[in-house]
Motif scaffolding. Structure first.
Motif, mmCIF file in Angstrom:
data_model
loop_
_atom_site.group_PDB
_atom_site.id
_atom_site.type_symbol
_atom_site.label_atom_id
_atom_site.label_comp_id
_atom_site.label_asym_id
_atom_site.label_seq_id
_atom_site.Cartn_x
_atom_site.Cartn_y
_atom_site.Cartn_z
ATOM 1 N N ARG A 7 -7.408 10.930 7.740
ATOM 2 C CA ARG A 7 -6.687 10.134 6.739
ATOM 3 C C ARG A 7 -5.591 9.299 7.401
ATOM 4 N NH1 ARG A 7 -1.057 9.585 4.950
ATOM 5 N NH2 ARG A 7 -1.144 8.703 2.843
ATOM 6 N N VAL A 8 -5.500 8.044 6.993
ATOM 7 C CA VAL A 8 -4.436 7.144 7.433
ATOM 8 C C VAL A 8 -3.828 6.504 6.191
ATOM 9 C CG1 VAL A 8 -3.884 5.030 8.694
ATOM 10 C CG2 VAL A 8 -5.505 6.667 9.666
ATOM 11 N N GLY A 9 -2.522 6.499 6.104
ATOM 12 C CA GLY A 9 -1.846 5.889 4.975
ATOM 13 C C GLY A 9 -1.401 4.471 5.265
ATOM 14 N N ASP A 10 -0.298 4.071 4.689
ATOM 15 C CA ASP A 10 0.180 2.693 4.826
ATOM 16 C C ASP A 10 1.005 2.465 6.087
ATOM 17 O OD1 ASP A 10 2.263 4.366 3.636
ATOM 18 O OD2 ASP A 10 3.419 2.530 3.474
ATOM 19 N N GLY A 64 2.785 -0.801 5.167
ATOM 20 C CA GLY A 64 3.963 -0.004 5.481
ATOM 21 C C GLY A 64 5.100 -0.781 6.100
ATOM 22 N N LEU A 65 4.791 -1.943 6.677
ATOM 23 C CA LEU A 65 5.810 -2.741 7.378
ATOM 24 C C LEU A 65 5.377 -4.192 7.429
ATOM 25 C CD1 LEU A 65 8.366 -2.819 9.362
ATOM 26 C CD2 LEU A 65 6.669 -2.624 11.197
ATOM 27 N N GLY A 99 12.401 -8.789 6.281
ATOM 28 C CA GLY A 99 11.445 -7.729 6.532
ATOM 29 C C GLY A 99 11.490 -6.678 5.453
ATOM 30 N N ALA A 100 10.430 -5.870 5.369
ATOM 31 C CA ALA A 100 10.351 -4.788 4.390
ATOM 32 C C ALA A 100 9.598 -3.620 4.983
ATOM 33 C CB ALA A 100 9.663 -5.269 3.111
ATOM 34 N N ALA A 101 9.877 -2.418 4.485
ATOM 35 C CA ALA A 101 9.184 -1.208 4.919
ATOM 36 C C ALA A 101 9.056 -0.270 3.734
ATOM 37 C CB ALA A 101 9.942 -0.528 6.059
ATOM 38 N N ALA A 102 8.071 0.624 3.836
ATOM 39 C CA ALA A 102 7.762 1.520 2.724
ATOM 40 C C ALA A 102 7.719 2.974 3.174
ATOM 41 C CB ALA A 102 6.416 1.144 2.108
ATOM 42 N N THR A 103 7.856 3.869 2.205
ATOM 43 C CA THR A 103 7.700 5.293 2.428
ATOM 44 C C THR A 103 7.109 5.911 1.174
ATOM 45 O OG1 THR A 103 8.850 7.339 3.073
ATOM 46 C CG2 THR A 103 10.032 5.852 1.619
ATOM 47 N N GLY A 104 6.538 7.117 1.316
ATOM 48 C CA GLY A 104 5.959 7.778 0.155
ATOM 49 C C GLY A 104 4.452 7.874 0.252
ATOM 50 N N VAL A 105 3.785 7.877 -0.885
ATOM 51 C CA VAL A 105 2.327 8.008 -0.916
ATOM 52 C C VAL A 105 1.698 6.675 -0.540
ATOM 53 C CG1 VAL A 105 0.326 8.564 -2.351
ATOM 54 C CG2 VAL A 105 2.454 9.838 -2.632
ATOM 55 N N GLY A 106 1.212 6.598 0.681
ATOM 56 C CA GLY A 106 0.780 5.330 1.261
ATOM 57 C C GLY A 106 -0.394 4.671 0.580
ATOM 58 N N GLU A 107 -1.269 5.468 -0.030
ATOM 59 C CA GLU A 107 -2.433 4.885 -0.693
ATOM 60 C C GLU A 107 -2.020 3.849 -1.729
ATOM 61 O OE1 GLU A 107 -4.036 8.512 1.231
ATOM 62 O OE2 GLU A 107 -2.138 7.952 0.276
ATOM 63 N N GLU A 108 -0.932 4.121 -2.444
ATOM 64 C CA GLU A 108 -0.478 3.198 -3.485
ATOM 65 C C GLU A 108 0.163 1.947 -2.895
ATOM 66 O OE1 GLU A 108 -1.558 3.716 -6.389
ATOM 67 O OE2 GLU A 108 -2.291 5.710 -5.870
ATOM 68 N N VAL A 109 0.793 2.092 -1.730
ATOM 69 C CA VAL A 109 1.390 0.932 -1.071
ATOM 70 C C VAL A 109 0.303 0.010 -0.533
ATOM 71 C CG1 VAL A 109 2.933 0.153 0.769
ATOM 72 C CG2 VAL A 109 3.440 2.261 -0.474
#
Length: 330
Positions: A218-221, A228-229, A237-247
């Motif tokens: 499994r690989v997320g965002d 993710g970035l 710039g922007a970055a994300a965290t949490g449940v990657g599938e939704e990102v």
């Protein structure tokens, strides 16, 4: 033809009514709002997801010594990759269902160069391997065994990533094998970091061990550029965290940067990013997503699905852990 002539004549008449004196009067009475170019930029500056104060402090150490934003984000997230007490990143990360720790990371510089490694084992600092992918290969992503072998070629040492603590917890988990993403509990969090150096150049990095007890492979965002970035040196710039599938489904970080390009503030863009996700998940409350963003002027913002997400910010103004507003209030 008659209708066209009428419209043309009407347009000219209307234009004539807006005479020079009237236009001049309107211009005088309308207050001119300051533009981005007129406001003083905050630089250098670094922000990162969650309260990773040691990581942001390390990045600031680089920035405050006239270092580049790229060097700063790499050095910053490496702190968490090496911290065995952080079971979401690097050494000590929680394993997949088969007991293997697999790491994901990506990095992006001011010129839109980027590199990533996915599902890589036995290497303590995936962010540094991602940078090598960016700088030493014609590729953007390397995965699995290929990424690991490349790391060895670049001089990285083989490291056992599964600590006794993470192994013990995995063995306990196997008794029930219940899979859930508990909100704000560190089984699926990431460190994403964005920095602007004294030259005004932006870079970003993102690294994670992914969801604890995920399916193998499994690989997320987090290592996906645009999800993710994302960094655009003209915008921010922007970055994300949490449940990657939704990102991934909304290409979240790219979306936020594009919203800033269209004129939204980092805060407004993060809020819209979360709302896009929730529109596709109406009524769902079983997952967390958090976004952070910085624009070219060093203005920052963050937003999340549930309360509890924070981000660290370090600049000449100080070192602060910022609590952000959320889509759900409780």
């Amino acid at each position: 033809m008659q209708r066209r002539k009428f419209l043309k004549k009407s347009g000219l008449t209307t234009a004539g009514l807006l005479s020079a004196p009237v236009l001049a009067s309107c211009k005088t009475e309308t207050a001119k709002a300051p533009t981005l170019s007129e406001t003083k930029a905050v630089k250098p500056i670094v922000i990162c997801t969650w309260n990773f104060q040691n990581a942001s402090a390390k990045a600031w150490e680089v920035l405050s010594s006239s270092g580049s934003s790229l060097d700063a984000v790499e050095a910053g997230v490496m702190v968490e990759e090496a911290d065995t007490s952080n079971q979401t990143v690097g050494v000590g990360g929680r394993p997949d269902r088969e007991g293997r720790v697999t790491l994901d990371a990506c990095i992006m510089d001011k010129d839109a160069n980027c590199g990533a490694v996915l599902c890589m084992e036995n290497i303590a600092h995936p962010i540094s391997v991602a940078r090598k992918v960016m700088e030493e290969t014609p590729h953007v992503m390397l995965a699995g065994l290929g990424a690991e072998l490349f790391a060895y070629e670049q001089g990285f040492e083989k490291t056992n990533l599964l600590t006794e603590q993470s192994k013990k917890e995995w063995e306990e988990w196997k008794k029930t094998s219940k899979y859930e993403t508990i909100i704000n509990i560190e089984n699926h969090d990431t460190i994403g970091m964005l920095a602007i150096d004294e030259n005004g150049d932006i870079a970003g990095a993102c690294t994670t061990s992914g969801m604890g007890y995920k399916m193998a492979g499994r690989v997320g965002d987090s290592p996906i550029i645009g999800a993710g970035l994302f960094v655009d040196n003209e915008v921010g710039g922007a970055a994300a965290t949490g449940v990657g599938e939704e990102v991934v489904r909304t290409v979240g970080s790219f979306l936020i940067v594009e919203l800033m390009r269209q004129g939204k503030s980092p805060q407004e863009a993060c809020e819209e990013g979360v709302k896009r996700i929730m529109k596709k998940n109406e009524g769902r409350k079983d997952f967390q997503i958090g976004f952070i963003a910085v624009n070219k002027k060093g203005e920052t913002g963050g937003y999340c699905v549930h309360p509890g997400f924070t981000y660290r910010e370090y600049s000449d103004k100080g070192h602060e852990n910022k609590t952000v507003e959320s889509f759900y209030q409780g």
